[in-house]
Design a protein around this motif. Structure first.
Motif, short mmCIF file in Angstrom:
data_model
loop_
_atom_site.label_atom_id
_atom_site.label_comp_id
_atom_site.label_asym_id
_atom_site.label_seq_id
_atom_site.Cartn_x
_atom_site.Cartn_y
_atom_site.Cartn_z
N LEU A 82 0.82 -1.21 0.00
CA LEU A 82 0.00 0.00 0.00
C LEU A 82 0.86 1.26 0.00
O LEU A 82 0.57 2.24 -0.70
CB LEU A 82 -0.93 -0.01 1.22
N GLY A 83 1.91 1.24 0.79
CA GLY A 83 2.77 2.42 0.88
C GLY A 83 3.42 2.77 -0.44
O GLY A 83 3.54 3.96 -0.79
N LEU A 84 3.83 1.75 -1.20
CA LEU A 84 4.51 2.02 -2.46
C LEU A 84 3.58 2.68 -3.47
O LEU A 84 4.04 3.37 -4.39
CB LEU A 84 5.09 0.73 -3.04
N GLN A 85 2.27 2.48 -3.33
CA GLN A 85 1.34 3.16 -4.24
C GLN A 85 1.33 4.66 -4.03
O GLN A 85 0.97 5.43 -4.93
CB GLN A 85 -0.07 2.58 -4.09
N THR A 86 1.73 5.10 -2.85
CA THR A 86 1.77 6.55 -2.59
C THR A 86 2.99 7.21 -3.23
O THR A 86 3.06 8.44 -3.28
CB THR A 86 1.76 6.84 -1.08
N VAL A 87 3.95 6.41 -3.70
CA VAL A 87 5.07 6.99 -4.45
C VAL A 87 4.53 7.77 -5.64
O VAL A 87 4.93 8.91 -5.90
CB VAL A 87 6.05 5.89 -4.91
N VAL A 88 3.59 7.16 -6.36
CA VAL A 88 3.01 7.82 -7.53
C VAL A 88 1.95 8.83 -7.13
O VAL A 88 1.92 9.96 -7.64
CB VAL A 88 2.41 6.77 -8.49
N GLU A 94 13.81 4.19 -0.07
CA GLU A 94 13.49 4.77 1.23
C GLU A 94 12.36 4.01 1.91
O GLU A 94 12.43 3.71 3.12
CB GLU A 94 13.11 6.24 1.07
N PHE A 95 11.33 3.66 1.16
CA PHE A 95 10.20 2.90 1.74
C PHE A 95 10.68 1.55 2.26
O PHE A 95 10.30 1.13 3.36
CB PHE A 95 9.10 2.71 0.70
N VAL A 96 11.47 0.85 1.48
CA VAL A 96 11.92 -0.49 1.87
C VAL A 96 12.81 -0.43 3.10
O VAL A 96 12.76 -1.31 3.97
CB VAL A 96 12.65 -1.17 0.69
N GLU A 97 13.59 0.61 3.21
CA GLU A 97 14.48 0.73 4.37
C GLU A 97 13.72 1.13 5.63
O GLU A 97 13.99 0.60 6.72
CB GLU A 97 15.57 1.76 4.07
N GLN A 98 12.76 2.02 5.51
CA GLN A 98 12.17 2.63 6.69
C GLN A 98 10.85 2.02 7.14
O GLN A 98 10.63 1.80 8.33
CB GLN A 98 11.98 4.14 6.43
N GLN A 122 10.61 -1.24 9.42
CA GLN A 122 11.17 -1.12 10.77
C GLN A 122 10.08 -0.96 11.83
O GLN A 122 10.24 -1.41 12.97
CB GLN A 122 12.14 0.06 10.82
N ALA A 123 8.98 -0.33 11.46
CA ALA A 123 7.88 -0.14 12.42
C ALA A 123 7.27 -1.47 12.86
O ALA A 123 6.59 -1.53 13.90
CB ALA A 123 6.80 0.74 11.79
N PHE A 124 7.54 -2.54 12.13
CA PHE A 124 7.02 -3.86 12.45
C PHE A 124 8.11 -4.81 12.95
O PHE A 124 7.89 -6.01 13.06
CB PHE A 124 6.33 -4.46 11.21
N GLY A 125 9.29 -4.25 13.23
CA GLY A 125 10.40 -5.07 13.68
C GLY A 125 10.97 -5.94 12.57
O GLY A 125 11.58 -6.98 12.84
N VAL A 126 10.78 -5.53 11.35
CA VAL A 126 11.19 -6.30 10.17
C VAL A 126 12.24 -5.50 9.40
O VAL A 126 12.18 -4.26 9.34
CB VAL A 126 9.97 -6.60 9.28
N ARG A 127 13.18 -6.21 8.80
CA ARG A 127 14.24 -5.57 8.01
C ARG A 127 13.94 -5.75 6.53
O ARG A 127 13.59 -6.84 6.07
CB ARG A 127 15.59 -6.20 8.35
N GLY A 128 14.07 -4.67 5.76
CA GLY A 128 13.82 -4.72 4.32
C GLY A 128 15.10 -4.61 3.52
O GLY A 128 16.01 -3.85 3.88
N GLN A 129 15.18 -5.37 2.45
CA GLN A 129 16.33 -5.32 1.55
C GLN A 129 15.83 -5.25 0.11
O GLN A 129 14.96 -6.03 -0.30
CB GLN A 129 17.21 -6.56 1.73
N LEU A 130 16.36 -4.30 -0.66
CA LEU A 130 15.90 -4.06 -2.03
C LEU A 130 16.97 -4.46 -3.04
O LEU A 130 18.13 -4.07 -2.92
CB LEU A 130 15.57 -2.57 -2.21
#
Length: 386
Positions: free
Chosen positions: A212-218, A271-275, A278-286
């Motif tokens: 959902l968050g990535l849709q706000t990029v556009v 930026e979305f994947v990195e940040q 984290q709010a869910f205690g999860v690490r993102g890697q792109l």
């Protein structure tokens, strides 16, 4: 311009249907390339094999003068054909669902037509390219020395276009097709029992929020005047119904019509994947793969296509400056290496054509003549008449 021989058009339709019945995927177009080379040799052209793996270049020389290139793509798609026509695919899980069989047949017919006339001074390179469908065959041909071995003043390409009446042409002085990038996002949390989610860190919830968050990029981070599409096309996670998994993987694609917008979208996704996770205690890697550039015409070359198309099919059949498509095309690589232009040729008859990449799609042989006329007129106006 000279009339197109009806016998040649009938032969071209036969070639097209034979290609359709025996489709080959990108970089595996061995039989297709061999048949193309045989026909070109029969027309009296110089034939060069093996560029970009299975690419073929046929060269028609008629004295000193300008040099142009005309390109057709040869590859099929990994789709099971559902049509029932007599020439349907004989290869399971593979079909010409994008009309490259028609592109190849039209360019072959153009090569034969011009080889019989030879009424201009200069050189035409007929480029038969492998692997347009997401594999970058154009770039492979360039890396193999396409424009060093065959220097050109301009290069041109076309694509059949469902949704446009048969024989009509669209060309723009700028963007025709969007860029294509792909990405893979790995979200790593902490697996646990599905009944006790507080003891883990759920990557699926993070993935849902990220989609959902990535849709706000556009919708919120770009200007409404900018053109971009961000699509998540795969989400894979988990193996058991009662287990919150350790990881979730998302894959998707980005399409843009302007290079600065493309660069900004890539940065924002990072930026979305990195940040956000984290709010869910999860690490993102792109992992972000830059793919096809924007297919952007050179204005002077686009004007040449417009002029040729008007002469070939009539002014009312040619459109200038239509909205570009958010689909992508690796002819963009050739336009990045050589001046040129790309245009659309309508294929809708009495019944609308099936969409590209549809399992029922079949190229409309009725537009072969229009395609040959545009190609031939473009050559005749680009090279001085003998």
């Amino acid at each position: 311009m000279q009339a197109i021989n009806p016998e040649l058009l009938a032969a071209a339709a036969g070639w097209r249907r034979a290609f359709h019945a025996a489709p080959e995927l990108g970089f595996a177009e061995h039989q297709t390339a061999e048949r193309v080379a045989q026909l070109l040799q029969g027309f009296g052209l110089e034939v060069h094999r093996g560029l970009g793996g299975t690419g073929v270049v046929g060269t028609l020389r008629t004295g000193d003068g300008p040099v142009i290139g005309l390109r057709a793509d040869m590859d099929a798609l990994p789709i099971q054909e559902l049509g029932e026509q007599a020439h349907r695919s004989g290869h399971a899980g593979c079909m010409h669902a994008c009309g490259h069989d028609g592109h190849t047949a039209m360019l072959l017919a153009t090569a034969q037509h011009l080889s019989e006339l030879r009424h201009f001074r200069g050189t035409v390179h007929f480029i038969f390219q492998p692997a347009e469908e997401s594999l970058g065959g154009a770039q492979k041909m360039i890396e193999d020395g396409l424009f060093e071995r065959f220097p050109m003043d301009a290069v041109y390409g076309l694509h059949n276009w469902p949704g446009l009446p048969a024989g009509q042409v669209v060309v723009n002085p700028g963007a025709m097709m969007a860029s294509l990038d792909t990405f893979e996002i790995t979200l790593t949390g902490q697996g646990c029992h599905a009944a006790m989610p507080e003891r883990g860190a759920d990557p699926i919830v993070a993935a849902a929020q990220l989609v959902l968050g990535l849709q706000t990029v556009v919708s919120r981070r770009l200007s409404p005047l900018d053109s971009a599409v961000v699509s998540i096309t795969q989400l894979n996670a988990g193996e058991a119904i009662n287990v919150i998994p350790e990881t979730a993987v998302l894959r998707g694609t980005v399409r843009c019509l302007q290079t600065p917008v493309r660069e900004k979208v890539q940065r924002l996704i990072g930026e979305f994947v990195e940040q956000l996770p984290q709010a869910f205690g999860v690490r993102g890697q792109l992992a972000y793969q830059v793919g096809y550039p924007v297919t952007e015409n050179h204005p002077q070359a686009a004007e040449a296509v417009f002029k040729a198309a008007v002469a070939a099919v009539g002014e009312g059949q040619v459109h200038w400056g239509r909205p570009p498509s958010m689909a992508s095309e690796d002819f963009a690589f050739m336009l990045g290496a050589c001046r040129g232009a790309y245009f659309w040729l309508g294929v809708d008859g009495v019944e609308p054509s099936r969409a590209l990449h549809n399992p029922y799609y079949d190229f409309n042989d009725g537009v072969i003549e229009a395609g040959v006329r545009v190609w031939a007129q473009l050559v005749e106006q680009s090279l001085p008449l003998a």
